[in-house]
Design a protein around this motif. Structure first.
Motif, PDB file in Angstrom:
ATOM      1  N   LEU A   1       0.184 -12.309  14.255  1.00  0.00           N
ATOM      2  CA  LEU A   1      -0.625 -11.157  13.872  1.00  0.00           C
ATOM      3  C   LEU A   1       0.182 -10.289  12.922  1.00  0.00           C
ATOM      4  O   LEU A   1       1.364 -10.025  13.170  1.00  0.00           O
ATOM      5  CB  LEU A   1      -1.008 -10.320  15.093  1.00  0.00           C
ATOM      6  N   ASP A   2      -0.443  -9.837  11.846  1.00  0.00           N
ATOM      7  CA  ASP A   2       0.235  -8.989  10.871  1.00  0.00           C
ATOM      8  C   ASP A   2      -0.747  -7.935  10.369  1.00  0.00           C
ATOM      9  O   ASP A   2      -1.770  -8.272   9.758  1.00  0.00           O
ATOM     10  CB  ASP A   2       0.749  -9.842   9.706  1.00  0.00           C
ATOM     11  N   ILE A   3      -0.457  -6.670  10.623  1.00  0.00           N
ATOM     12  CA  ILE A   3      -1.304  -5.572  10.158  1.00  0.00           C
ATOM     13  C   ILE A   3      -0.637  -4.917   8.964  1.00  0.00           C
ATOM     14  O   ILE A   3       0.427  -4.296   9.092  1.00  0.00           O
ATOM     15  CB  ILE A   3      -1.540  -4.520  11.258  1.00  0.00           C
ATOM     16  N   GLY A   4      -1.237  -5.061   7.793  1.00  0.00           N
ATOM     17  CA  GLY A   4      -0.745  -4.403   6.606  1.00  0.00           C
ATOM     18  C   GLY A   4      -1.529  -3.143   6.310  1.00  0.00           C
ATOM     19  O   GLY A   4      -2.312  -2.669   7.128  1.00  0.00           O
ATOM     20  N   GLY A   5      -1.335  -2.625   5.116  1.00  0.00           N
ATOM     21  CA  GLY A   5      -2.074  -1.439   4.740  1.00  0.00           C
ATOM     22  C   GLY A   5      -3.532  -1.720   4.447  1.00  0.00           C
ATOM     23  O   GLY A   5      -4.406  -0.906   4.744  1.00  0.00           O
ATOM     24  N   GLY A   6      -3.806  -2.908   3.867  1.00  0.00           N
ATOM     25  CA  GLY A   6      -5.167  -3.227   3.481  1.00  0.00           C
ATOM     26  C   GLY A   6      -5.833  -4.314   4.286  1.00  0.00           C
ATOM     27  O   GLY A   6      -7.062  -4.434   4.261  1.00  0.00           O
ATOM     28  N   SER A   7      -5.055  -5.123   5.006  1.00  0.00           N
ATOM     29  CA  SER A   7      -5.659  -6.270   5.686  1.00  0.00           C
ATOM     30  C   SER A   7      -4.900  -6.641   6.945  1.00  0.00           C
ATOM     31  O   SER A   7      -3.747  -6.256   7.147  1.00  0.00           O
ATOM     32  CB  SER A   7      -5.713  -7.481   4.735  1.00  0.00           C
TER      33      SER A   7
ATOM     34  N   ALA B   1      -4.406  -0.897   8.241  1.00  0.00           N
ATOM     35  CA  ALA B   1      -4.332   0.445   8.825  1.00  0.00           C
ATOM     36  C   ALA B   1      -4.677   1.530   7.811  1.00  0.00           C
ATOM     37  O   ALA B   1      -5.364   2.507   8.137  1.00  0.00           O
ATOM     38  CB  ALA B   1      -2.932   0.676   9.399  1.00  0.00           C
ATOM     39  N   ASN B   2      -4.213   1.378   6.581  1.00  0.00           N
ATOM     40  CA  ASN B   2      -4.506   2.374   5.556  1.00  0.00           C
ATOM     41  C   ASN B   2      -5.970   2.352   5.156  1.00  0.00           C
ATOM     42  O   ASN B   2      -6.611   3.396   5.011  1.00  0.00           O
ATOM     43  CB  ASN B   2      -3.634   2.117   4.323  1.00  0.00           C
TER      44      ASN B   2
ATOM     45  N   SER C   1       0.812  -1.210   0.000  1.00  0.00           N
ATOM     46  CA  SER C   1       0.000   0.000   0.000  1.00  0.00           C
ATOM     47  C   SER C   1       0.843   1.258   0.000  1.00  0.00           C
ATOM     48  O   SER C   1       0.451   2.280  -0.556  1.00  0.00           O
ATOM     49  CB  SER C   1      -0.919   0.013   1.227  1.00  0.00           C
ATOM     50  N   ASN C   2       2.025   1.199   0.633  1.00  0.00           N
ATOM     51  CA  ASN C   2       2.872   2.384   0.743  1.00  0.00           C
ATOM     52  C   ASN C   2       4.095   2.339  -0.156  1.00  0.00           C
ATOM     53  O   ASN C   2       4.476   3.353  -0.729  1.00  0.00           O
ATOM     54  CB  ASN C   2       3.336   2.564   2.199  1.00  0.00           C
TER      55      ASN C   2
ATOM     56  N   GLU D   1      -0.253   9.144   9.471  1.00  0.00           N
ATOM     57  CA  GLU D   1      -1.702   9.272   9.349  1.00  0.00           C
ATOM     58  C   GLU D   1      -2.408   7.970   9.696  1.00  0.00           C
ATOM     59  O   GLU D   1      -3.449   7.974  10.344  1.00  0.00           O
ATOM     60  CB  GLU D   1      -2.071   9.702   7.930  1.00  0.00           C
ATOM     61  N   GLN D   2      -1.843   6.831   9.285  1.00  0.00           N
ATOM     62  CA  GLN D   2      -2.504   5.555   9.521  1.00  0.00           C
ATOM     63  C   GLN D   2      -2.122   4.926  10.856  1.00  0.00           C
ATOM     64  O   GLN D   2      -2.645   3.858  11.215  1.00  0.00           O
ATOM     65  CB  GLN D   2      -2.165   4.578   8.400  1.00  0.00           C
ATOM     66  N   SER D   3      -1.239   5.561  11.616  1.00  0.00           N
ATOM     67  CA  SER D   3      -0.739   4.947  12.846  1.00  0.00           C
ATOM     68  C   SER D   3      -1.839   4.765  13.886  1.00  0.00           C
ATOM     69  O   SER D   3      -1.839   3.779  14.630  1.00  0.00           O
ATOM     70  CB  SER D   3       0.403   5.787  13.430  1.00  0.00           C
TER      71      SER D   3
END
Length: 349
Positions: free
Chosen positions: A133-139, A160-161, A10-11, A266-268
């Motif tokens: 656990l894994d937090i990406g931009g989209g999922s 997060a995004n 995403s980034n 911003e997404q934090s």
């Protein structure tokens, strides 16, 4: 022997070149290009033509960089930013036509499987029954297992995004009402998978991804310059305090906090809300921050097979390595909502 992995996220578009003669991948070169594609996604997830053109430029540059390091065919994959785009087929066609690099789409559950493989290898057997656990931009990817493969794996649209766009658009910082609404949304999406994790009672919980790494640093974990082998962790109590702090600040001021980069400021907050809510619902007091994640999982799979032929054009499955396949819990509210939560899979023996 050298192998390359090209990760379209995403980034950023990130290239990793690694020596793969041994049992583990040893990075020799990394390069990244920050595109922030998620900032330009239109309503419904459509990626505009000008951003697709930027993506083509980035893949071309990464291809040329890989050639300079002796890798002629890096394994290129895209995660949720392309996977969920309505114009996905056109994106893949344009990238392949103009760069000669086939861009593979990893299903979310496969992302979870490969990331779990990397986390398990990094932690070793001392970790015991392991949740990832894994937090990406989209999922958000979640997996649990007792061996090198997960007993179940799931991907949820809680990146997060994505959540920042959907819940905080136009407010910086967002109101308390919007933050509470996001927490409710996350709790609803996590209902079934958190029940399963509580039931399994993992001995160790590992968190991967840049989101967790930056949150860990904000909560007091050692900085990256201390090296990958420095132990890093994060408690739920510290994360709760960090989330409250992030909610009080606009993105520009969050970027001044320890660990929070300007590109992810911003997404934090959305990442912190997802991380804390997940840990709370799963009854997890502390996570170990793991430096290996999806890219290392892809490299490990390539090492085991000697090439990338395990990809058959539909989904790179780890399941051929063991008799029992990983079980998948379907996300609440998705296409499989009718079956989600009907019955939790039986505990693996």
């Amino acid at each position: 022997m050298r192998m390359g992995v090209l990760d379209v996220g995403s980034n950023t578009v990130r290239l990793v070149i690694a020596e793969t003669d041994g049992a583990v991948p040893l990075p020799v070169h990394t390069a990244k290009r920050r595109l922030r594609l998620s900032a330009y996604v239109e309503r419904g997830g459509h990626l505009p033509d000008e951003q697709v053109a930027r993506l083509v430029e980035a893949v071309t540059a990464a291809r040329d960089e890989a050639l300079r390091w002796g890798v002629t065919a890096p394994f290129a994959f895209a995660t949720a930013i392309v996977r969920d785009a309505p114009n996905r087929a056109e994106i893949l066609r344009q990238v392949a036509t103009e760069t000669g690099v086939p861009l593979h789409i990893l299903p979310g559950e496969v992302e979870a499987e490969l990331t779990f493989l990397a986390a398990r290898r990094w932690m070793g057997w001392r970790a015991g029954p392991l949740a990832m656990l894994d937090i990406g931009g989209g999922s958000l990817e979640v997996a649990f297992g007792r061996s090198k493969l997960p007993d179940f794996a799931i991907s949820l649209p809680l990146g997060a995004n994505r959540l920042t766009r959907e819940h905080f658009r136009g407010q910086d910082p967002p109101s308390e009402r919007r933050v509470r609404a996001l927490r409710r949304h996350v709790r609803h999406q996590l209902r079934d998978v958190t029940a399963r994790i509580r039931w399994e009672a993992p001995r160790t919980t590992v968190a991967t991804s840049r989101t967790f790494q930056q949150l860990g640093r904000l909560c007091g974990a050692p900085p990256g310059r201390s090296g990958p082998f420095t132990p890093r962790g994060m408690t739920r109590a510290d994360l709760r305090r960090a989330a409250r702090r992030l909610a009080e600040l606009p993105a520009a001021e969050r970027a001044a906090l320890p660990g929070i980069s300007a590109a992810r400021a911003e997404q934090s907050l959305a990442g912190a809300v997802v991380a804390h809510t997940t840990m709370k619902l799963m009854g997890i007091d502390e996570v170990t921050i793991c430096p290996w994640a999806l890219r290392e999982g892809v490299l490990l799979r390539c090492i085991e097979d000697g090439n990338a032929d395990w990809w058959n054009g539909t989904a790179p499955s780890l399941r051929g390595h063991e008799a029992a396949p990983p079980r998948v819990l379907h996300p609440v509210g998705g296409d499989e909502a009718a079956t989600a939560g009907a019955q939790l899979p039986r505990r693996a023996r």
